[in-house]
Design a protein around this motif. Sequence first.
Motif, PDB file in Angstrom:
ATOM      1  N   THR A 110       2.038  -9.929  -0.680  1.00 54.32           N
ATOM      2  CA  THR A 110       3.012  -9.107  -1.323  1.00 54.32           C
ATOM      3  C   THR A 110       3.345  -7.940  -0.381  1.00 54.32           C
ATOM      4  OG1 THR A 110       2.228 -10.002  -3.446  1.00 54.32           O
ATOM      5  CG2 THR A 110       3.625  -8.049  -3.481  1.00 54.32           C
ATOM      6  N   LEU A 155       3.299  -4.935  -7.071  1.00 48.60           N
ATOM      7  CA  LEU A 155       4.114  -4.439  -6.173  1.00 48.60           C
ATOM      8  C   LEU A 155       5.873  -4.984  -6.172  1.00 48.60           C
ATOM      9  CD1 LEU A 155       4.618  -2.573  -3.679  1.00 48.60           C
ATOM     10  CD2 LEU A 155       3.598  -4.274  -2.348  1.00 48.60           C
ATOM     11  N   VAL A 156       5.602  -6.317  -6.634  1.00 48.53           N
ATOM     12  CA  VAL A 156       7.130  -6.818  -6.668  1.00 48.53           C
ATOM     13  C   VAL A 156       7.859  -6.468  -7.709  1.00 48.53           C
ATOM     14  CG1 VAL A 156       8.317  -8.810  -7.504  1.00 48.53           C
ATOM     15  CG2 VAL A 156       6.408  -8.984  -5.679  1.00 48.53           C
ATOM     16  N   ASN A 203      -1.740  -5.384  -6.229  1.00 51.33           N
ATOM     17  CA  ASN A 203      -0.456  -5.737  -5.993  1.00 51.33           C
ATOM     18  C   ASN A 203       0.205  -7.095  -7.078  1.00 51.33           C
ATOM     19  OD1 ASN A 203       0.105  -3.899  -3.940  1.00 51.33           O
ATOM     20  ND2 ASN A 203      -0.628  -5.304  -2.179  1.00 51.33           N
ATOM     21  N   MET A 238      11.702 -10.124  -5.435  1.00 49.94           N
ATOM     22  CA  MET A 238      12.289  -8.741  -5.384  1.00 49.94           C
ATOM     23  C   MET A 238      13.900  -8.508  -4.844  1.00 49.94           C
ATOM     24  SD  MET A 238       9.400  -7.085  -2.190  1.00 49.94           S
ATOM     25  CE  MET A 238       7.753  -6.888  -2.644  1.00 49.94           C
ATOM     26  N   ARG A 289      -6.502  -4.433  -2.940  1.00 51.98           N
ATOM     27  CA  ARG A 289      -5.161  -4.127  -2.676  1.00 51.98           C
ATOM     28  C   ARG A 289      -4.330  -5.313  -3.315  1.00 51.98           C
ATOM     29  NH1 ARG A 289      -2.787  -0.467   1.708  1.00 51.98           N
ATOM     30  NH2 ARG A 289      -0.919  -1.141   1.089  1.00 51.98           N
ATOM     31  N   ASN A 290      -4.633  -6.635  -3.155  1.00 52.55           N
ATOM     32  CA  ASN A 290      -3.927  -7.595  -3.451  1.00 52.55           C
ATOM     33  C   ASN A 290      -4.114  -7.999  -4.857  1.00 52.55           C
ATOM     34  OD1 ASN A 290      -3.409  -8.489  -0.819  1.00 52.55           O
ATOM     35  ND2 ASN A 290      -4.830 -10.332  -0.688  1.00 52.55           N
TER      36      ASN A 290
END
Lengths: 427, 166
Positions: free
Chosen positions: A149, B154-155, B99, A58, B95-96
């Motif tokens: 994450t 997400l990243v 993501n 990120m 979720r994982n």
Amino acid sequence: MSRLERVITIPGKTISEKILSAHSGTDARAGDIVIADVDFVMGQDGTSPLAIRALQEMGVDAVFDPNRVALVMDHSSPSPIEGVSALHTIMRDFGKKTGCRIYDVGEGVCHQLIPENGHVVPGDLMVGCDSHTCTYGALNVFSTGVGSTDGAAAMASGKLWFKVPVTMKVTYTGELQPGVYSKDLILDLAGRIGVDGATYEAIEFHGPVIDAMSIDARMTISNMAIEVGAKAGLMKADAKTLAWFEGRGGRVPAPVDPDDDAVYVRELVIDASQITPQIAKPHAVDNVSPIPDVVGTPIAQGVLGTCTNGRLEDFRIATEILRGKKVHPDVRFIVAPASKRVFLDAIAAGYVSDLIEAGAVFVTPGCGPCVGTHNGVPSDGENVISTANRNFKGRMGNSNAFIYLGSPATVAASVIAGKITDPREVV
Amino acid sequence: MKLTSKAFKYGDDINTDYIISGKYKFKSTDMKAMAVHAMEDLDPDYHAKVSPEGGFLVAGKNFGMGSSREQAPLVLIHSNTKAVIAKGFARIFFRNAINTGLPVVECDTDLIDDGDELTVDLEAGVIVNHTKSIEIPFPPLPPVMAQLLADGGLVEHFKKHGGFAL
């Protein structure tokens, strides 16, 4: 409709809805998706390295608040192999760089350390990169497990998105019978509703049986909320909860009670007086039987400890059964205190010497053999009786072993006899 | 996004220890190396079967129950798993997966057998089962999750927006 009538028809809120409302600045209701401020973020040695890598990807090189992030080396600690040593080094370097708290080898299991050191207080919202983060629900904290994450995003921003869960209400009436403990209640619940019985939901635990329990016993129940798929396993904060937090150096508690007219997706009322010692049989946590069904099953290893049952009360219960007795010669009895603090308290209380005299083998405070990386991997075909929370095939590092789950009393009685034993015979 | 591949079918309640055992997940962060152990205790040949041409992992209820290990979706991705299609998912795995950029689809998987050829249309919310000549509808992801998946996880979402922009 008059203004008064409108006000009266607005339903009340569950603990989850209240905590997520307060942390998102919205009127959060079940089903809403909110972005909320988190009070604390935790990772352990199986998940932190991936979170650190996600932060690097990120382009983030700091955490939102170093006092609100902690990384714990507990799952494979001290390191048994060079690969894990490298992961631990990544965590230590991250701690030095960001100033976040590092709990190094021997400090204990993350789920004991985070509340024990006052990192969370009642009314908080916290996430941890470990599925058993739901443990602090017993302390009136909306705490839930997330992946690395999600953990990284929370460490970077102090925020995370949440779907506000519906809540199932479980009320325990009556009183626990001798030889029956909080572990038996939660295993019984898993047997009743199944491993997906509360998926995507929160559970609130209420009633006189919960009120009468110690904090240690309550944490055992909330710890296993994830074993029925729940996002959180919440309890009210009472005088006992607030007393437990005194002197831990945490922030000022802000206890959250559900409204009397809160809306629950369903309600279960369970007479705890009727519940007997329970065992989860291989290889599923909901494969539960009353103990008479499995009495006599030979065991090769017993385990006392883990984030489920590695606290002082668990040591007291086991010691009272084992004091002056001997572990069966064909059984290895592995004991892992949940934290250094628990270990010291158990030493001061005399439990440790009694257990060692009886034949217990103490390992480093931490996760012990629960997750299959070290400290007692069973051999092919062996049966293990454990106070842990999971008995999945291969969980303890050997997919040809068989794991039974029970209370500390059941484990203590069983390691003496060398076979699964009803604790009501010895308490 | 439309994905076409073959179905590899498994049962209910597949836990994260089956997807990647705890004894491997602590050894490194090299997901490519770890991926050879994906689903090992359930099907030792999973990686060998799926990785050459890709495939859909099809399962029953409560896929991914258990731990929060993100290694679970990651080893599936590195085994060339195009999507997981199940009757339902455990919350943290779901979720994982989003993501990390692994598509997850909830539908009636009784309509899919091992070896069936499928096309999954994520936007339209439909699976075409070419082998059986049927269409299986599924509810599209909620907007927040669809956005994260569209950004590539997400990243990538954080890189693109500098934080949450949902």
